[in-house]
Scaffold this motif. Structure first.
Motif: not given
Length: 219
Positions: A4-8, A186-199
């Motif tokens: 849940e924290r990763a999704v957030a 904007m898109e770079g920050e989105n990708l970084i967050a998604r990648n961190r969430a995936a890990r």
């Protein structure tokens, strides 16, 4: 729980991206982007002409570029005309604002390297080939590689993407460079967050014994 924290974290990327853009605008304005009326317009024009010169240098004199510019001679002539029109003080302010904008774009590229989204050799090649700024399409190329929340691999110089970068938006209508850089942030920050969430999700799933984590991203 951890999932849940990763999704957030992933969902919170929009706020992070928005703040990054605000910081970008502040730095550009502080460097000279608001030093006089239409300073941002001149900064856009400066970056636009400089980027066209980068494209011509990379692709050859016959390369068509955006905004109706007819080659390197016209681009350089327009830069000289702008410098004369602005005078030394305002010209320096435009150069400083442009450098601040470019610096932020390059910093995002380095962040994507640190996050395992882009290979260092790819980032260095982009910086060398397009020293003023990289088209928004580059970030989209990385995003297109994403499978769900995770990246299957880093974007490298072995892919055709770097060859395509000079093609994107060159014959099409002009896309304002400052807007392009802001969209990339904007898109770079989105990708970084998604990648961190995936890990984080992968580690949580593995810890709960649900499955095995596949190392598709760099830790």
């Amino acid at each position: 729980n951890d999932v849940e924290r990763a999704v957030a974290l992933s969902r919170g990327s929009a706020a992070v991206g928005t703040q990054r853009v605000k910081d970008f605008v502040g730095k550009v304005n502080e460097a000279g982007g608001k030093a006089f009326p239409k300073a941002q317009d001149y900064t856009d024009s400066y970056l636009h002409l400089k980027h066209n010169l980068d494209i011509i240098a990379a692709k050859g004199a016959q390369r068509k570029v955006a905004g109706g510019i007819q080659g390197a001679d016209e681009a350089n002539s327009l830069l000289t005309q702008m410098q004369t029109e602005l005078g030394p003080d305002k010209w320096t302010q435009v150069e400083q604002a442009s450098k601040a904008a470019v610096s932020e774009g390059r910093a995002m590229l380095d962040r994507m390297v640190d996050e395992g989204l882009v290979a260092r050799e790819m980032a260095d090649a982009l910086k060398a080939k397009y020293p003023n700024y990289n088209p928004t399409r580059f970030i989209q190329d990385v995003s297109d590689m994403a499978d769900g929340l995770t990246m299957p691999s880093r974007l490298t110089v072995n892919r055709n993407n770097i060859m395509r970068l000079g093609e994107v938006g060159s014959e099409a209508g002009r896309y304002r460079p400052l807007d392009s850089i802001m969209a990339s942030l904007m898109e770079g920050e989105n990708l970084i967050a998604r990648n961190r969430a995936a890990r984080a999700i992968g580690k949580a799933v593995e810890a709960q014994g649900i499955g095995m984590r596949v190392n598709t991203t760099r830790p």
